[in-house]
Structure formats: C-alpha cells, structure tokens
Write a protein that holds these residues in place. Structure first.
Motif, PDB file in Angstrom:
ATOM      1  N   TYR A 130     115.838  60.040  -4.977  1.00 43.50           N
ATOM      2  CA  TYR A 130     116.912  59.375  -5.713  1.00 43.50           C
ATOM      3  C   TYR A 130     117.057  57.919  -5.283  1.00 43.50           C
ATOM      4  N   PHE A 131     117.068  57.030  -6.287  1.00 46.62           N
ATOM      5  CA  PHE A 131     117.478  55.651  -6.046  1.00 46.62           C
ATOM      6  C   PHE A 131     118.973  55.570  -6.305  1.00 46.62           C
ATOM      7  N   ALA A 132     119.404  55.612  -7.547  1.00 45.74           N
ATOM      8  CA  ALA A 132     120.827  55.641  -7.884  1.00 45.74           C
ATOM      9  C   ALA A 132     120.992  56.326  -9.227  1.00 45.74           C
ATOM     10  N   SER A 133     122.125  57.021  -9.399  1.00 46.97           N
ATOM     11  CA  SER A 133     122.272  57.913 -10.551  1.00 46.97           C
ATOM     12  C   SER A 133     123.431  57.581 -11.474  1.00 46.97           C
ATOM     13  N   GLY A 134     124.026  56.416 -11.362  1.00 48.88           N
ATOM     14  CA  GLY A 134     125.059  56.016 -12.312  1.00 48.88           C
ATOM     15  C   GLY A 134     126.391  56.684 -12.058  1.00 48.88           C
ATOM     16  N   GLY A 135     127.258  56.663 -13.077  1.00 56.61           N
ATOM     17  CA  GLY A 135     128.628  57.111 -12.929  1.00 56.61           C
ATOM     18  C   GLY A 135     128.762  58.611 -12.724  1.00 56.61           C
ATOM     19  N   THR A 136     129.802  59.003 -11.973  1.00 53.58           N
ATOM     20  CA  THR A 136     130.137  60.409 -11.821  1.00 53.58           C
ATOM     21  C   THR A 136     130.814  60.916 -13.097  1.00 53.58           C
ATOM     22  N   ARG A 137     130.895  62.213 -13.227  1.00 46.84           N
ATOM     23  CA  ARG A 137     131.588  62.764 -14.395  1.00 46.84           C
ATOM     24  C   ARG A 137     133.047  62.328 -14.403  1.00 46.84           C
ATOM     25  N   GLU A 138     133.657  62.298 -13.229  1.00 44.39           N
ATOM     26  CA  GLU A 138     135.067  61.906 -13.150  1.00 44.39           C
ATOM     27  C   GLU A 138     135.262  60.455 -13.591  1.00 44.39           C
ATOM     28  N   SER A 139     134.330  59.581 -13.196  1.00 42.59           N
ATOM     29  CA  SER A 139     134.471  58.173 -13.589  1.00 42.59           C
ATOM     30  C   SER A 139     134.245  57.999 -15.087  1.00 42.59           C
ATOM     31  N   LEU A 140     133.323  58.764 -15.661  1.00 43.74           N
ATOM     32  CA  LEU A 140     133.110  58.685 -17.110  1.00 43.74           C
ATOM     33  C   LEU A 140     134.326  59.193 -17.875  1.00 43.74           C
ATOM     34  N   LEU A 141     134.950  60.242 -17.359  1.00 42.80           N
ATOM     35  CA  LEU A 141     136.160  60.739 -18.012  1.00 42.80           C
ATOM     36  C   LEU A 141     137.298  59.728 -17.897  1.00 42.80           C
ATOM     37  N   SER A 142     137.369  59.016 -16.791  1.00 42.61           N
ATOM     38  CA  SER A 142     138.384  57.968 -16.640  1.00 42.61           C
ATOM     39  C   SER A 142     138.180  56.868 -17.664  1.00 42.61           C
ATOM     40  N   LEU A 143     136.924  56.520 -17.917  1.00 42.78           N
ATOM     41  CA  LEU A 143     136.629  55.525 -18.949  1.00 42.78           C
ATOM     42  C   LEU A 143     137.013  56.051 -20.326  1.00 42.78           C
ATOM     43  N   HIS A 144     136.681  57.307 -20.587  1.00 43.22           N
ATOM     44  CA  HIS A 144     137.005  57.900 -21.888  1.00 43.22           C
ATOM     45  C   HIS A 144     138.509  57.932 -22.129  1.00 43.22           C
ATOM     46  N   GLN A 170     135.968  58.683 -28.552  1.00 45.67           N
ATOM     47  CA  GLN A 170     135.715  59.772 -29.489  1.00 45.67           C
ATOM     48  C   GLN A 170     135.823  61.126 -28.776  1.00 45.67           C
ATOM     49  N   ASP A 171     136.352  62.116 -29.483  1.00 49.78           N
ATOM     50  CA  ASP A 171     136.404  63.458 -28.919  1.00 49.78           C
ATOM     51  C   ASP A 171     135.009  63.958 -28.574  1.00 49.78           C
ATOM     52  N   GLU A 172     134.034  63.586 -29.408  1.00 48.37           N
ATOM     53  CA  GLU A 172     132.656  64.020 -29.154  1.00 48.37           C
ATOM     54  C   GLU A 172     132.133  63.508 -27.826  1.00 48.37           C
ATOM     55  N   VAL A 173     132.573  62.299 -27.440  1.00 51.28           N
ATOM     56  CA  VAL A 173     132.133  61.742 -26.159  1.00 51.28           C
ATOM     57  C   VAL A 173     132.643  62.600 -25.003  1.00 51.28           C
ATOM     58  N   ARG A 174     133.921  62.964 -25.050  1.00 49.35           N
ATOM     59  CA  ARG A 174     134.456  63.827 -24.000  1.00 49.35           C
ATOM     60  C   ARG A 174     133.691  65.154 -23.961  1.00 49.35           C
ATOM     61  N   ASP A 175     133.429  65.729 -25.115  1.00 50.07           N
ATOM     62  CA  ASP A 175     132.703  66.988 -25.164  1.00 50.07           C
ATOM     63  C   ASP A 175     131.314  66.835 -24.543  1.00 50.07           C
ATOM     64  N   ARG A 176     130.666  65.740 -24.866  1.00 47.27           N
ATOM     65  CA  ARG A 176     129.319  65.518 -24.328  1.00 47.27           C
ATOM     66  C   ARG A 176     129.367  65.321 -22.814  1.00 47.27           C
ATOM     67  N   ILE A 177     130.342  64.567 -22.321  1.00 43.90           N
ATOM     68  CA  ILE A 177     130.464  64.386 -20.873  1.00 43.90           C
ATOM     69  C   ILE A 177     130.664  65.738 -20.181  1.00 43.90           C
ATOM     70  N   MET A 178     131.521  66.569 -20.741  1.00 44.99           N
ATOM     71  CA  MET A 178     131.811  67.860 -20.132  1.00 44.99           C
ATOM     72  C   MET A 178     130.622  68.816 -20.204  1.00 44.99           C
ATOM     73  N   ASN A 179     129.897  68.779 -21.322  1.00 36.83           N
ATOM     74  CA  ASN A 179     128.852  69.779 -21.555  1.00 36.83           C
ATOM     75  C   ASN A 179     127.457  69.358 -21.124  1.00 36.83           C
ATOM     76  N   LEU A 180     127.197  68.053 -21.153  1.00 37.56           N
ATOM     77  CA  LEU A 180     125.828  67.583 -20.903  1.00 37.56           C
ATOM     78  C   LEU A 180     125.646  66.946 -19.546  1.00 37.56           C
ATOM     79  N   PHE A 181     126.722  66.672 -18.837  1.00 31.95           N
ATOM     80  CA  PHE A 181     126.601  65.914 -17.589  1.00 31.95           C
ATOM     81  C   PHE A 181     125.680  66.636 -16.614  1.00 31.95           C
TER      82      PHE A 181
END
Length: 249
Positions: free
Chosen positions: A61-75, A236-247
């Motif tokens: 691993y080099f770096a893996s971007g935002g955590t699920r929690e941080s993406l949800l905070s953005l959403h 978008q609601d779809e974004v939240r769904d994708r973060i929750m389901n695809l992360f």
C-alpha cells in the motif's frame, strides 16, 4: 517514530523519508494519517539542511484515499475535501519530493503521489482515480494534476471510468515515470534523491519554485471548480448508497 502511523527519518544527509504505515486503515486518509503527514512536511520545511524527500508507504500500500466515514461526511455536507489540505503537501514543500509509490495508489492516495515532483510506480500495484465509482465527481485537485502528469487522453479515461490499472499496464500506456518491480522502487528513489542531494539547497528550492509556479497558480481555481461540481454530484442518494455498498470493493 514520528507518529503512530507516519514515520519521519533523516535517512541520509539532506534526505528525508516519510513512511505512511497506517496498517489498520490500509493508509486511507484517517485523521491520524493526515495529521502525521502535515506535521512531517512542516518539520521538513523548518529544517535548513533538507534537500530531498522520499514519500512512501508500506508493503503493498502507498495510500488509499478517503475513509468511508470521511466520504459520508462529504456527502452529508459536514465537511469538504479542502478542510484538511493534504493533497498539495508535496507540491508546497520547499524541496523536491519523490513519491516512491511501491504499493497501491487508490483515489486520493494516487493523487497525493502525483503532486510530488518525481513519481515512481511499481509494476505489480494498482492505481486509480476511483471517485466516479461512488458516483461523485473527482476532487483533491485531480482534474488538474492527473492530466498534467499522465496526459489528457489517459487522464480522461481514468477519471471518467474510475477503472483500475496495474503499473505494468500504465507502463505500456506510456506514462512518463519509471515503473519498476515493487522491491526496486525505494532503492531507485534513493538513487534519485542522492543525485538531488549533490546540488546546492538554494538552487533546488529556486528551481522547484519555478517549475511548480504555474501548477500552484492554477490549483485554487480548479479546486473551487471541483467543489462546485461536488455541490451537484455529492448529495445524491445514490452516492450514499454506493459509499455504503461499494466501499472497499
């Protein structure tokens, strides 16, 4: 040990190594990792003897971007990716930064590495700009730095498709970086760093400032454009769904 997940070492005279090793989060941008990176770069900028920085990760691993929690905070509108400016730390560092991307660079993690002055990839590792996988438009200055470093055609493909690419594939696509076996990436980075360390510090600082001037000048406007796109795409609601389901998939 600089922090529990970020180490800063003066490995050789004038050469610093920053090692990201948040094993629990696979080098996602946890609060602890971001704080450690910011502190490490601040300490390097305050050191009058530094000439080169090597930024690297651990194992695969080099770096893996935002955590699920941080993406949800953005959403949810509780945060913006500019709140903690980690993406341009390497760009704004006074002395040259080498990203020894020995492991996977995912989303913002890949972008973090591209903001370095010199980039080295590994044949085995996966690299992507996976923002659109979750249904929101890219951030972290990626719409500026990815085309600048990879070329417009490949950058558009990566940003739009959110596809993943092995270093070996990117090498075939003509990326203008060394792409080496994983176990040779750090050694190659030290070879480059030693070449830099032979030069006068003031000359390195002056030339880096000149070479990055246009990028630093353009970045704030592009970041604002990315934030504007986020107001259209992140809630978008779809974004939240994708973060929750695809992360993590």
């Amino acid at each position: 040990m600089f922090s529990s997940v970020v180490r800063l070492d003066e490995a050789e005279a004038g050469i610093f190594q920053i090692t990201m090793e948040d094993r629990a989060n696979r080098n996602m941008f946890s609060g602890e990792l971001i704080a450690g990176l910011r502190s490490a770069f601040a300490e390097i900028d305050a050191n009058p003897d530094g000439k080169a920085v090597i930024l690297t990760g651990y194992d695969s691993y080099f770096a893996s971007g935002g955590t699920r929690e941080s993406l949800l905070s953005l959403h949810e509108g509780r945060a913006r990716f500019t709140d903690l400016d980690v993406y341009s730390l390497a760009l704004n560092c006074k002395i040259p930064v080498i990203s020894a991307m020995q492991g996977h660079g995912i989303g913002g993690g890949f972008v973090l590495g591209l903001f370095s002055d010199i980039v080295i990839l590994s044949l085995e590792s996966v690299y992507n700009t996976n923002f659109m996988k979750y249904g929101f438009t890219p951030g972290f200055g990626s719409t500026l730095i990815v085309p600048r470093k990879l070329g417009m055609s490949l950058a558009q493909e990566m940003l739009l498709s959110a596809g993943s690419y092995r270093g070996a594939e990117l090498q075939k696509r003509g990326v203008p970086f060394p792409v080496l076996p994983r176990n040779e990436v750090l050694e190659h980075a030290y070879g480059v760093a030693r070449q830099l360390a032979e030069k006068p510090r003031i000359s390195l600082i002056t030339l880096k400032d000149h070479l990055t001037a246009s990028l630093r000048r353009e970045l704030p406007e592009v970041v604002q454009q990315e934030l504007d796109m986020h107001t259209k795409t992140f809630f978008q609601d779809e974004v939240r769904d994708r973060i929750m389901n695809l992360f993590g998939n």
